[in-house]
Write a protein that holds these residues in place. Sequence first.
Motif, PDB file in Angstrom:
ATOM      1  N   ASP A   1       0.837  -1.210  -0.028  1.00 45.07           N
ATOM      2  CA  ASP A   1      -0.102   0.081   0.003  1.00 45.07           C
ATOM      3  C   ASP A   1       0.802   1.116   0.023  1.00 45.07           C
ATOM      4  OD1 ASP A   1       0.560  -0.934   2.662  1.00 45.07           O
ATOM      5  OD2 ASP A   1      -0.697   0.302   3.559  1.00 45.07           O
TER       6      ASP A   1
ATOM      7  N   ASP B   1      16.752  -7.841   9.819  1.00 45.75           N
ATOM      8  CA  ASP B   1      17.366  -8.938   9.017  1.00 45.75           C
ATOM      9  C   ASP B   1      18.467  -9.736   9.885  1.00 45.75           C
ATOM     10  OD1 ASP B   1      16.019  -8.424   7.000  1.00 45.75           O
ATOM     11  OD2 ASP B   1      17.469  -7.386   5.780  1.00 45.75           O
TER      12      ASP B   1
ATOM     13  N   SER C   1       9.035   2.818   5.231  1.00 47.76           N
ATOM     14  CA  SER C   1       9.115   1.680   4.531  1.00 47.76           C
ATOM     15  C   SER C   1      10.279   1.923   3.547  1.00 47.76           C
ATOM     16  CB  SER C   1       8.026   1.392   3.757  1.00 47.76           C
ATOM     17  OG  SER C   1       8.230   0.619   2.643  1.00 47.76           O
TER      18      SER C   1
ATOM     19  N   VAL D   1       9.300  -5.073  13.256  1.00 48.24           N
ATOM     20  CA  VAL D   1       9.120  -4.577  11.817  1.00 48.24           C
ATOM     21  C   VAL D   1       8.235  -5.522  11.127  1.00 48.24           C
ATOM     22  CG1 VAL D   1      10.503  -4.050   9.749  1.00 48.24           C
ATOM     23  CG2 VAL D   1      11.362  -3.528  11.678  1.00 48.24           C
TER      24      VAL D   1
HETATM   25  C1  UD1 Z   1      13.623  -3.980   2.998  1.00 46.06           C
HETATM   26  C2  UD1 Z   1      14.712  -5.050   2.760  1.00 46.06           C
HETATM   27  C3  UD1 Z   1      14.575  -6.131   3.950  1.00 46.06           C
HETATM   28  C4  UD1 Z   1      14.316  -5.588   5.227  1.00 46.06           C
HETATM   29  C5  UD1 Z   1      13.334  -4.544   5.262  1.00 46.06           C
HETATM   30  C6  UD1 Z   1      13.183  -3.810   6.646  1.00 46.06           C
HETATM   31  C7  UD1 Z   1      15.175  -5.054   0.532  1.00 46.06           C
HETATM   32  C8  UD1 Z   1      15.261  -5.667  -0.630  1.00 46.06           C
HETATM   33  N1  UD1 Z   1      14.648  -5.633   1.418  1.00 46.06           N
HETATM   34  O1  UD1 Z   1      12.357  -4.691   2.663  1.00 46.06           O
HETATM   35  O2  UD1 Z   1      15.533  -7.044   3.826  1.00 46.06           O
HETATM   36  O3  UD1 Z   1      14.053  -6.543   6.260  1.00 46.06           O
HETATM   37  O4  UD1 Z   1      13.458  -3.733   4.353  1.00 46.06           O
HETATM   38  O5  UD1 Z   1      14.447  -3.151   7.109  1.00 46.06           O
HETATM   39  O6  UD1 Z   1      15.770  -3.859   0.786  1.00 46.06           O
HETATM   40  N2  UD1 Z   1       5.020  -2.128   4.677  1.00 46.06           N
HETATM   41  C9  UD1 Z   1       3.655  -1.845   4.779  1.00 46.06           C
HETATM   42  N3  UD1 Z   1       3.216  -1.415   3.384  1.00 46.06           N
HETATM   43  C10 UD1 Z   1       4.038  -1.215   2.498  1.00 46.06           C
HETATM   44  C11 UD1 Z   1       5.355  -1.502   2.738  1.00 46.06           C
HETATM   45  C12 UD1 Z   1       5.847  -2.080   3.761  1.00 46.06           C
HETATM   46  O7  UD1 Z   1       2.815  -1.952   5.558  1.00 46.06           O
HETATM   47  O8  UD1 Z   1       3.308  -0.827   1.297  1.00 46.06           O
HETATM   48  C13 UD1 Z   1       5.309  -2.776   5.985  1.00 46.06           C
HETATM   49  C14 UD1 Z   1       5.872  -4.229   5.911  1.00 46.06           C
HETATM   50  O9  UD1 Z   1       4.767  -5.215   6.027  1.00 46.06           O
HETATM   51  C15 UD1 Z   1       6.934  -4.263   7.086  1.00 46.06           C
HETATM   52  C16 UD1 Z   1       7.298  -2.929   7.424  1.00 46.06           C
HETATM   53  O10 UD1 Z   1       6.337  -1.881   6.553  1.00 46.06           O
HETATM   54  O11 UD1 Z   1       6.039  -4.775   8.230  1.00 46.06           O
HETATM   55  C17 UD1 Z   1       8.626  -2.564   6.679  1.00 46.06           C
HETATM   56  O12 UD1 Z   1       8.859  -2.946   5.301  1.00 46.06           O
HETATM   57  P1  UD1 Z   1       9.842  -2.477   4.507  1.00 46.06           P
HETATM   58  O13 UD1 Z   1      10.514  -1.380   4.968  1.00 46.06           O
HETATM   59  O14 UD1 Z   1       8.839  -1.812   3.335  1.00 46.06           O
HETATM   60  O15 UD1 Z   1      10.483  -3.427   3.714  1.00 46.06           O
HETATM   61  P2  UD1 Z   1      10.915  -3.907   2.313  1.00 46.06           P
HETATM   62  O16 UD1 Z   1      11.327  -2.696   1.629  1.00 46.06           O
HETATM   63  O17 UD1 Z   1      10.147  -4.873   1.802  1.00 46.06           O
END
Ligand code: UD1
Length: 421
Positions: free
Chosen positions: A124, A309, A161, A331
């Motif tokens: 989202d 991670d 994010s 997270v």
């Molecule tokens: C990136 C890293 C991953 C790491 C994470 C958090 C890469 C390729 N991967 O993943 O290794 O574990 O950052 O440091 O760089 N969320 C939402 N909506 C969104 C996007 C995220 O609710 O549209 C939530 C996710 O469910 C999660 C949190 O935000 O709970 C963190 O996610 P995010 O920082 O987006 O992680 P990634 O970018 O997927």
Amino acid sequence: MSEIRICGYRPLSGEINVQGSKNGVLPMLAASLLQRGTMRFTNVPIIQDVACMVGILESVGCRCWFGRNVLSVDASGILGTEIPKADVKKMRSSILVMGALLGRMGKAGAWYPGGCSIGSRPVDLHLLAFSGLGACVKEEDGRIEAWGRMEGGRILFPFPSVGATENALLASVMAAGETEICGAAKEPEVIGLCSLLRQMGALIEGDGTDRIRIKGGRELHETEYAVPGDRIAAGTYLTAVTAAGGDAVLWGAPWESMETVIRSLRGCGADIEPIIGVGGTVAGAHIRMEGRPKPARIRTGPYPEFPTDLQSPMLSVLSLAEGESVLTETVFEARFKTAGELVKMGADISVSGNQAMIRGRERLSGTRVRAWDLRGGAALVAAGLAASGETVIEDCIHIERGYEDICRDFQFLGGDICWSA
Ligand code: UD1
């Protein structure tokens, strides 16, 4: 099915080179789509996720050449706007190609992404970024489409994010006018992407803070870029030495972005010092560890807090600690699957909600366990190296997504470890 066999309970000593950053290079490869020449990346890790990203770039019309950690991407002839379903399901970061395609082609389509099974991981916030720039976004039957002329705007993230911040950057550098990303992620990988985009001609300020400002709409050009060392891979090796004991040098460990991890492992008793190279820059990290780790209370969080991670690898360390520890995951909601595998090895861990209580044991014992996800698999490798007897880790395909050759690296440190199928 690929397996790793380990005969553990021996200290890890020696020197290794830390690979280029997985999470750093993936958005950089997506950024290749924003220019019409040939990008050249050095220090690229040879891992499954990079292969998958190269596949996506080729599927939209790029030509890629990969040799000895150098990857060139010619993006002069892009025609496609659709990210293949199989690739999106394999790797969540494939969603980053959407922001770049939207910027370059004015249109992008993808399916909901896959990746590690560590929580629901919605997209989202990525879509919020696209619509904040004026793009139309449609979600239907698991498919996402975004299209339209973008203009600078204000994007306000309720959570920092990493991926959504990167997608917002990739799209906004091509959107005419000024964009402000508020609530941006401060991870080193976001700073790395901004530094690459600036080198390509973009005007960006404020990366590393929660407010990034972009003056978009400029023509970007090709460049050459060295991918920084992988702070999570380096952190994995530090946790393994803290668990198993030893004396190791990690060349290329990105010291500046590892402060919280180093502080936490020092708290567990590891002696970790920077190695100062030419010109006073840090060339790597030197770790020495004797005896059992001390217990700790650790909470994961967005950078600069302890990285989620490395939560699973830390679980392996604390399973051997002299006392009780608490690990809180803030997270991702489903990231304690590895705890069950460590329990099979003799660890005493109870998980309740987003918290794990770990009562350290003097020894773990090797047995057959399963890698549920990339970092969980790496955590089992660290545990296996510290455990007595033989550990067999099943489903190591997850580990290959992010580590060039984890067995080779630990062999360099004297570990009795090999791929077995
Ligand atoms: C990136 C890293 C991953 C790491 C994470 C958090 C890469 C390729 N991967 O993943 O290794 O574990 O950052 O440091 O760089 N969320 C939402 N909506 C969104 C996007 C995220 O609710 O549209 C939530 C996710 O469910 C999660 C949190 O935000 O709970 C963190 O996610 P995010 O920082 O987006 O992680 P990634 O970018 O997927």
